[in-house]
Design a protein around this motif. Structure first.
Motif, PDB file in Angstrom:
ATOM      1  N   ILE A  47       0.865  -1.179   0.000  1.00 48.55           N
ATOM      2  CA  ILE A  47       0.000   0.000   0.000  1.00 48.55           C
ATOM      3  C   ILE A  47       0.904   1.232   0.000  1.00 48.55           C
ATOM      4  N   ILE A  48       0.690   2.105  -0.983  1.00 48.39           N
ATOM      5  CA  ILE A  48       1.472   3.338  -1.078  1.00 48.39           C
ATOM      6  C   ILE A  48       0.603   4.475  -0.562  1.00 48.39           C
ATOM      7  N   LEU A  49       1.013   5.065   0.537  1.00 50.35           N
ATOM      8  CA  LEU A  49       0.222   6.102   1.211  1.00 50.35           C
ATOM      9  C   LEU A  49       0.718   7.498   0.864  1.00 50.35           C
ATOM     10  N   GLY A  50      -0.212   8.407   0.747  1.00 49.22           N
ATOM     11  CA  GLY A  50       0.150   9.798   0.507  1.00 49.22           C
ATOM     12  C   GLY A  50      -1.092  10.666   0.472  1.00 49.22           C
ATOM     13  N   ASP A  51      -0.923  11.934   0.804  1.00 49.01           N
ATOM     14  CA  ASP A  51      -2.040  12.870   0.714  1.00 49.01           C
ATOM     15  C   ASP A  51      -2.392  13.103  -0.746  1.00 49.01           C
ATOM     16  N   GLN A  52      -3.491  13.790  -0.976  1.00 48.70           N
ATOM     17  CA  GLN A  52      -3.857  14.122  -2.345  1.00 48.70           C
ATOM     18  C   GLN A  52      -2.767  14.977  -2.981  1.00 48.70           C
ATOM     19  N   LEU A 112      -7.512   3.178  -2.533  1.00 47.05           N
ATOM     20  CA  LEU A 112      -7.796   2.191  -1.490  1.00 47.05           C
ATOM     21  C   LEU A 112      -9.225   2.325  -0.989  1.00 47.05           C
ATOM     22  N   ASP A 113      -9.742   3.552  -0.996  1.00 44.28           N
ATOM     23  CA  ASP A 113     -11.098   3.773  -0.502  1.00 44.28           C
ATOM     24  C   ASP A 113     -12.146   3.116  -1.412  1.00 44.28           C
ATOM     25  N   THR A 114     -11.854   3.016  -2.703  1.00 43.38           N
ATOM     26  CA  THR A 114     -12.770   2.345  -3.635  1.00 43.38           C
ATOM     27  C   THR A 114     -12.934   0.885  -3.245  1.00 43.38           C
ATOM     28  N   LEU A 115     -11.859   0.266  -2.890  1.00 47.83           N
ATOM     29  CA  LEU A 115     -11.901  -1.136  -2.470  1.00 47.83           C
ATOM     30  C   LEU A 115     -12.769  -1.294  -1.221  1.00 47.83           C
ATOM     31  N   ARG A 116     -12.602  -0.397  -0.287  1.00 44.39           N
ATOM     32  CA  ARG A 116     -13.379  -0.485   0.949  1.00 44.39           C
ATOM     33  C   ARG A 116     -14.869  -0.306   0.676  1.00 44.39           C
ATOM     34  N   LYS A 117     -15.229   0.662  -0.158  1.00 41.05           N
ATOM     35  CA  LYS A 117     -16.637   0.956  -0.421  1.00 41.05           C
ATOM     36  C   LYS A 117     -17.329  -0.167  -1.181  1.00 41.05           C
ATOM     37  N   THR A 118     -16.611  -0.837  -2.081  1.00 39.36           N
ATOM     38  CA  THR A 118     -17.243  -1.878  -2.900  1.00 39.36           C
ATOM     39  C   THR A 118     -17.354  -3.196  -2.167  1.00 39.36           C
ATOM     40  N   ASN A 119     -16.911  -3.243  -0.939  1.00 36.82           N
ATOM     41  CA  ASN A 119     -17.019  -4.476  -0.163  1.00 36.82           C
ATOM     42  C   ASN A 119     -17.861  -4.257   1.087  1.00 36.82           C
ATOM     43  N   GLY A 120     -18.887  -3.457   0.961  1.00 42.30           N
ATOM     44  CA  GLY A 120     -19.717  -3.148   2.112  1.00 42.30           C
ATOM     45  C   GLY A 120     -20.920  -4.055   2.272  1.00 42.30           C
ATOM     46  N   ALA A 121     -21.032  -5.074   1.390  1.00 43.29           N
ATOM     47  CA  ALA A 121     -22.218  -5.942   1.435  1.00 43.29           C
ATOM     48  C   ALA A 121     -21.939  -7.255   2.125  1.00 43.29           C
ATOM     49  N   GLY A 122     -20.989  -7.257   3.010  1.00 48.87           N
ATOM     50  CA  GLY A 122     -20.727  -8.468   3.785  1.00 48.87           C
ATOM     51  C   GLY A 122     -19.549  -9.288   3.318  1.00 48.87           C
ATOM     52  N   SER A 123     -18.989  -8.961   2.154  1.00 50.41           N
ATOM     53  CA  SER A 123     -17.887  -9.777   1.643  1.00 50.41           C
ATOM     54  C   SER A 123     -16.510  -9.210   1.980  1.00 50.41           C
ATOM     55  N   TYR A 150      -4.231   8.495   3.882  1.00 48.83           N
ATOM     56  CA  TYR A 150      -4.158   8.050   5.276  1.00 48.83           C
ATOM     57  C   TYR A 150      -5.560   7.779   5.841  1.00 48.83           C
ATOM     58  N   GLY A 151      -6.536   8.599   5.426  1.00 54.21           N
ATOM     59  CA  GLY A 151      -7.898   8.396   5.904  1.00 54.21           C
ATOM     60  C   GLY A 151      -8.453   7.051   5.476  1.00 54.21           C
ATOM     61  N   ALA A 152      -8.223   6.678   4.228  1.00 53.31           N
ATOM     62  CA  ALA A 152      -8.693   5.383   3.719  1.00 53.31           C
ATOM     63  C   ALA A 152      -7.999   4.241   4.446  1.00 53.31           C
ATOM     64  N   LYS A 171      -9.659   3.688   7.806  1.00 49.34           N
ATOM     65  CA  LYS A 171     -10.980   3.054   7.698  1.00 49.34           C
ATOM     66  C   LYS A 171     -10.864   1.563   7.378  1.00 49.34           C
ATOM     67  N   CYS A 172      -9.877   1.209   6.587  1.00 53.83           N
ATOM     68  CA  CYS A 172      -9.719  -0.200   6.186  1.00 53.83           C
ATOM     69  C   CYS A 172      -9.130  -1.052   7.299  1.00 53.83           C
ATOM     70  N   PHE A 173      -8.164  -0.498   8.012  1.00 53.17           N
ATOM     71  CA  PHE A 173      -7.470  -1.292   9.023  1.00 53.17           C
ATOM     72  C   PHE A 173      -7.865  -0.826  10.420  1.00 53.17           C
TER      73      PHE A 173
END
Length: 569
Positions: free
Chosen positions: A398-403, A487-498, A541-543, A546-548
């Motif tokens: 995971i490569i982290l950085g601000d916008q 990374l936030d896209t990944l988190r949002k698309t997995n909100g249905a239990g998977s 960093y925000g994403a 939320k993920c971890f």
């Protein structure tokens, strides 16, 4: 003359890929491998995607600098030419026309050319490798062979870095002992210094063999003192230009790509044609042809240095400024201290090239971003730890950085690495789509077409667990790969239990653990597989927070992920 110990083949994959010199024994034993025969049999039956996974060898060159197969890095070019006949099923006819009997090791000659090897290609064509007499050029040899056989060879197969797919031993129809020697391989007026890769020419001699394999870099010609721009060698500028513009040109696009390069270089060469002629690569063009391209480029109205060229110069200048630093102090990188300083010169081939033009303070994130996809290509490699345990290369980063922190530089490098996988997957996806269309349009009483079970290795990060399981089942023990820009896209698309299930998959992929699902329905994918799945994610960093969360830290995934931070801009 080298016999037996150092054979001129180099075995590797794809253009520009790392290659290793192979012995005669390596070459012969590889051709007898059962898996090679099985692969070629599947290709002959129509499994085209496998062709790009065959080992390759380079008949025109004995050795490449740093084992990097490229025109510029050729150290021991051989005066040999591989003639490739695409017509299928005519190997016997060609042998007959050349009056070559199946007598191995007996020298055969055609129009003054020594025939070294005749073999049937993977798809039924014919390869004829010849040793050229002094002064004979590739074009003349091709015409003579057409006259002798009645078949037309592929005119593109002549540059020094060109590779040929390896075939099984039973495809070999004739081989000469001379194939395994270097005698006559280099002209008398050429000396190749293997240490530096520099070509030295005696006065008054023309070395068209090497000139036609013109250098991508300028290390092999004596350039004037102006062979650098602002301290940067033109060879580095040209190499970075190719990296950002789709790679070096192939046969059919040389003139267009070289013209575009010349247009962009002239602004930093003060429109000096002599300098352009000295630094421009030729890729098999004659000096007259290259002059014509340069003349055309210099006739256009000058518009100053282009944005692309300015970006290249700025990035290479920044890279050079930091390359000489023994230590990074508080004044460098705008006061930032990096925990890790990449020792660029000690990186292996491939990873080293990935950092060309990358600012020093971004090199570690870029390196971390390409490591998972590099490990995806090396998916048959085992690593032995100091405790004796062995493990495959399961890597996630995971490569982290601000916008606006420059994370796109990681994407650009990963895209280059991903190109070969994308090309293979495009063929596989087309087959899968055709199967779906046939299945959809069949009549009610017709039997459904058989699932082609294609190998697709690059997956979107939003892939469902069911589709992911299907891809694992068809992976043939290869590693799959995903790249995510957010990374936030990944988190949002997995909100249905998977999402929790996906986390389990990622965690298991580190050491190829077992994962699966079992459903009674025929419509749902079921099965148990070994997880081989690498990925690279870019995120803020925000994403990341939320993920971890607490539970995801405790399940072991966080300790398996390589996290790198972009510099604070």
């Amino acid at each position: 003359m080298g016999v037996g110990k150092v054979f001129f083949t180099t075995i590797g994959r794809g253009h520009g890929s790392p290659c290793q010199p192979a012995t005669r024994e390596d070459w012969e034993s590889l051709r007898k491998e059962p898996w090679l025969a099985q692969m070629c049999a599947r290709i002959a039956r129509g499994d085209e995607q496998l062709k790009h996974r065959l080992p390759v060898w380079t008949p025109h060159c004995a050795e490449f600098k740093d084992n990097h197969r490229a025109i510029a890095d050729a150290l021991k070019p051989l005066n040999r030419l591989m003639l490739d006949f695409d017509e299928k099923g005519h190997t016997g006819d060609i042998l007959s026309k050349l009056k070559i009997k199946n007598e191995k090791l007996k020298m055969q000659a055609v129009h003054g050319m020594n025939v070294l090897l005749v073999e049937e290609s993977v798809r039924g064509g014919t390869h004829v490798l010849v040793e050229l007499p002094e002064g004979m050029e590739a074009e003349e040899a091709q015409e003579l062979m057409k006259e002798a056989t009645g078949f037309t060879p592929d005119k593109a197969v002549k540059d020094v870095s060109r590779c040929i797919y390896m075939v099984p031993d039973d495809h070999t129809r004739y081989v000469s002992e001379r194939l395994f020697t270097f005698e006559g391989g280099i002209r008398k007026d050429e000396v190749v210094a293997s240490g530096e890769g520099e070509v030295l020419k005696e006065e008054g001699h023309q070395t068209s063999n090497l000139d036609n394999c013109a250098e991508r870099t300028t290390s092999s010609v004596n350039l004037p003192t102006s062979s650098v721009f602002k301290g940067i060698p033109y060879s580095d500028i040209i190499a970075e230009w190719w990296r950002r513009n789709g790679g070096e040109p192939s046969e059919g696009e040389r003139n267009v790509k070289l013209h575009k390069l010349a247009v962009n270089l002239r602004a930093i060469c003060d429109n000096k044609k002599d300098l352009l002629l000295a630094i421009m690569p030729k890729y098999g063009l004659s000096e007259t042809e290259l002059k014509s391209i340069i003349d055309s480029a210099c006739k256009e109205n000058p518009k100053g240095i282009s944005k692309m060229m300015k970006s290249i110069i700025d990035d290479l200048t920044l890279s050079i400024d930091h390359d000489g630093d023994e230590e990074i102090d508080d004044d460098s990188n705008n006061g930032q201290l990096s925990m890790f300083n990449v020792q660029w010169n000690k990186l292996p081939v491939g990873l080293k090239e990935s950092l060309i033009g990358v600012p020093k303070n971004m090199q570690m994130p870029v390196l971390c971003s390409v490591m998972p996809i590099a490990a995806t290509y090396a998916d048959q490699v085992n690593v032995r730890y100091c405790d004796g345990m062995e493990q495959r290369l399961g890597l996630m980063s995971i490569i982290l950085g601000d916008q606006a922190s420059g994370k796109s530089v990681c994407k650009n490098v990963v895209d280059i690495w991903k190109r070969q996988l994308d090309e293979d997957d495009a063929i596989a996806r087309k087959r899968e789509e055709e199967w779906k269309e046939r299945k959809k349009s069949r009549k009610a009483n017709e039997k459904a077409p058989e699932d082609p079970k294609v190998l697709i290795r690059v997956l979107p990060v939003t892939v469902s667990c069911s589709t992911l399981l299907k891809r694992f089942k068809n992976s043939c023990d290869h590693t799959l790969y995903s790249f995510g820009e957010e990374l936030d896209t990944l988190r949002k698309t997995n909100g249905a239990g998977s999402w929790s299930s996906k986390y389990d998959i990622y965690r298991l992929s580190f050491d190829r653990g077992e994962w699966g699902q079992d459903y009674n329905s025929d419509q749902a994918e079921s099965g148990v597989v070994r997880v081989a799945y690498n990925w690279t994610m870019l995120g803020t960093y925000g994403a990341m927070r939320k993920c971890f969360k607490a539970d995801n830290i405790e399940n072991g995934l966080s300790s398996r992920i390589l996290v790198a931070e972009m510099p604070d801009s």
